[in-house]
Design an enzyme around this catalytic site. Structure first.
Site, short mmCIF file in Angstrom:
data_model
loop_
_atom_site.label_atom_id
_atom_site.label_comp_id
_atom_site.label_asym_id
_atom_site.label_seq_id
_atom_site.Cartn_x
_atom_site.Cartn_y
_atom_site.Cartn_z
N THR A 117 0.73 -1.42 0.06
CA THR A 117 -0.23 -0.01 0.13
C THR A 117 0.52 1.25 -0.07
O THR A 117 2.18 1.56 0.68
CB THR A 117 -0.52 0.04 1.53
OG1 THR A 117 -1.25 1.33 1.12
CG2 THR A 117 -0.31 -0.27 2.35
N TYR A 141 -1.86 0.61 9.98
CA TYR A 141 -1.64 -0.38 8.57
C TYR A 141 -0.25 -0.01 7.77
O TYR A 141 -0.07 -1.18 7.58
CB TYR A 141 -3.04 0.57 7.81
CG TYR A 141 -3.50 0.17 6.89
CD1 TYR A 141 -2.88 -1.46 5.99
CD2 TYR A 141 -3.67 0.88 5.97
CE1 TYR A 141 -3.79 -1.50 5.31
CE2 TYR A 141 -3.58 0.58 4.51
CZ TYR A 141 -3.42 -0.88 4.09
OH TYR A 141 -3.46 -1.45 3.05
#
Length: 331
Positions: A117, A141
Site C-alpha cells: 500500500t 496499517y
C-alpha cells in the site's frame, strides 16, 4: 502447478481470480471469510476456507493443490480501524505474513507477489511519490505493511524467492462485467458515495476535512480501478516467470482526484447532486497520495484500461445495484 490467492473471497482477491481465470491460469482461493464472501470468488475455482495464519492448513493446501506461486491479499486494510486496534493489524498483516512465508519456504515456493500500500509512505515530502521516497508510515496499517515488505525482502534473500511488491493507491470500482465488487460496510469514499447516491444509506456523505493544503481544500487520492490493479498483478506474475529480479513498484494512475472532484463525478454519472457535510479530519490521512507510476509502466509494461474517474464511479454504482438486487433491497 496452481497460483494460490490468499484473500480470494475479498474485494481485490476476487478480481485477481477473475484475471487469472480469464488468462487461462489454474488458481486456488484461500480465505477465512471474516470480511469476504465465497460467492464473490468464481465458482469453478477451488476454494479453501482457512486462515492465512494457520500453518497446518497452509501446508495441506500447498501439498494438495501443487501450489507454485502465491499472490497475497489477505489482511486488514482500514487506516482508521488500525489506529483503534493496532495489535490486530500487526497480527493480521505482519505476523500472518510471516506464517505464510514459512509455509512457502517449506513447500519450495519460489515466486511471491505481495499486495502492499501507498500508506507505507505516510505524509510524502513530494508528490507524485516515487518508490525511492522515505518509508514513514503514520498509521499502524502502513507500518504493518512496511514491516511485511521488509520481512519478505529478507526471507526472499535467504530462501531464493523472487517477489514483486505492489504498493497500490486508492482502489475503487468493480468488474465491468459485474462479476465482482466491494461488499460489506463502506470504508472508502467511492463505495460510500455510491450507496448514498442510490439511496441505500439515508445520510449525507461525510467529507473528512476541507482545510488541507490542496487546491480545493479536500484530500487528493490516486484512484485506480480494481481490474487494472488485478492486471498489474498478472503482469508481475509474468515478470517472475521470466526470471525477472525482485522489485517493489507503485501501482496508480499518476494523477489524483480530490473529494470534491469525486463528488462532481457522481453528479456527472447520476445527473444529481450528492449531498455532503464537512467532518473533522481523520487521523492518518495525508493531504495527497499520488503515484509516480513510471517504473511499473516501463518494467511491467502496464497499460491501464480504465483510467477515468467517471468510469470508476459508474462501475461502483452498477455493482451496488447488483448487490441490492441480490439481497432483495431497493436499487
Amino acid at each position: 502447478m496452481s497460483v494460490l490467492v490468499t484473500g480470494g473471497a475479498g474485494y481485490i482477491g476476487a478480481h485477481m481470480l477473475l484475471a487469472l481465470k480469464d488468462a487461462g491460469e489454474d488458481a486456488v482461493a484461500l480465505d477465512n471469510l471474516s470480511t469476504g464472501a465465497q460467492w464473490l470468488a468464481p465458482s469453478d475455482v477451488p476454494f479453501i476456507e482457512a486462515d492465512v495464519g494457520d500453518e497446518a492448513a497452509l501446508a495441506k493446501v500447498f501439498r494438495d493443490h501443487n501450489i507454485g506461486e502465491v499472490i497475497h491479499f489477505a489482511g486488514s486494510i482500514v487506516v482508521s480501524e488500525s489506529i483503534r486496534h493496532p495489535l490486530d493489524y500487526y497480527e493480521n498483516n505482519t505476523a500472518k505474513t510471516m506464517t505464510l512465508l514459512r509455509a512457502c519456504v517449506a513447500a519450495g515456493v519460489k515466486r511471491f507477489i505481495f499486495s502492499s500500500t501507498a500508506s507505507v509512505y505516510g505524509t510524502p515530502e513530494r508528490v507524485p511519490i516515487s518508490e525511492q521516497a522515505p518509508i514513514r508510515s503514520i498509521s499502524p496499517y502502513g507500518a504493518s505493511m512496511s514491516m511485511s515488505e521488509r520481512i519478505l525482502q529478507d526471507a526472499a534473500a535467504a530462501h531464493d524467492i523472487s517477489y514483486v511488491t505492489l504498493r497500490y493507491f486508492n482502489v475503487a470500482g468493480a468488474d465491468p462485467k459485474g462479476r465482482a465488487g466491494e461488499i460489506g460496510k463502506p470504508t472508502h469514499l467511492i463505495k460510500a458515495a455510491a450507496q448514498i447516491a442510490l439511496g441505500h444509506r439515508k445520510e449525507k456523505l461525510k467529507i473528512y476535512g476541507n482545510d488541507y493544503q490542496t487546491p480545493d481544500g479536500t484530500a487528493i487520492r490516486d484512484y485506480v480501478h480494481v481490474s487494472d490493479l488485478a492486471q498489474a498483478h498478472l503482469a508481475a506474475l509474468g515478470r517472475l516467470r521470466g526470471d525477472g529480479s525482485s522489485i517493489t513498484l507503485n501501482c496508480g494512475y499518476g494523477r489524483g482526484s480530490s473529494v470534491y472532484e469525486v463528488i462532481e463525478a457522481f453528479r456527472r454519472v447520476t445527473g444529481e447532486a450528492l449531498e455532503y457535510e464537512i467532518a473533522p479530519r481523520r487521523a492518518g490521512d495525508p493531504a495527497q497520495l499520488i503515484a509516480d507510476n513510471a517504473a511499473i509502466r516501463t518494467i511491467l509494461d502496464w497499460r491501464p484500461r480504465y483510467d477515468d474517474i467517471d468510469f470508476i464511479v459508474q462501475t461502483a454504482m452498477d455493482w451496488e445495484r447488483h448487490v441490492a438486487k441480490k439481497q432483495g433491497t431497493a436499487a
